[in-house]
Design a protein around this motif. Sequence first.
Motif: not given
Length: 109
Positions: A20-21, A24-25, A27-28
């Motif tokens: 998940l991290g 998210a990274s 996507i950012m």
Amino acid sequence: MNRSEFIIVIAIILFASFILGWFASWIMTRLSRVTQADMSELEQMAKSLHEAEETRDQAIAYMQQREGELTNQLAQTEAELRAAMDGLRDAREEAEELRAYIEHVKNAG
């Protein structure tokens, strides 16, 4: 729940948190990535800013040069005015002396 099951559940939770991290990274990074069009626009803006600064510097140099010329011209004009005023004062004194002499000669004769 025994010890082995607890370790497996914790491992699955940690792996899911890692995935998940990472997602998210990723996507950012995709959302904040600078495109080639943005880089071109920034480069054009930097070039325009540089040209504007050069124009400003040239204008400042011209204004300083012009100010110096005008200051010199003003000083020369003031010196000429003082000389003209001195000449006028001398001419008035001389005219007054001539009037006095003429009156003196007129009264004497």
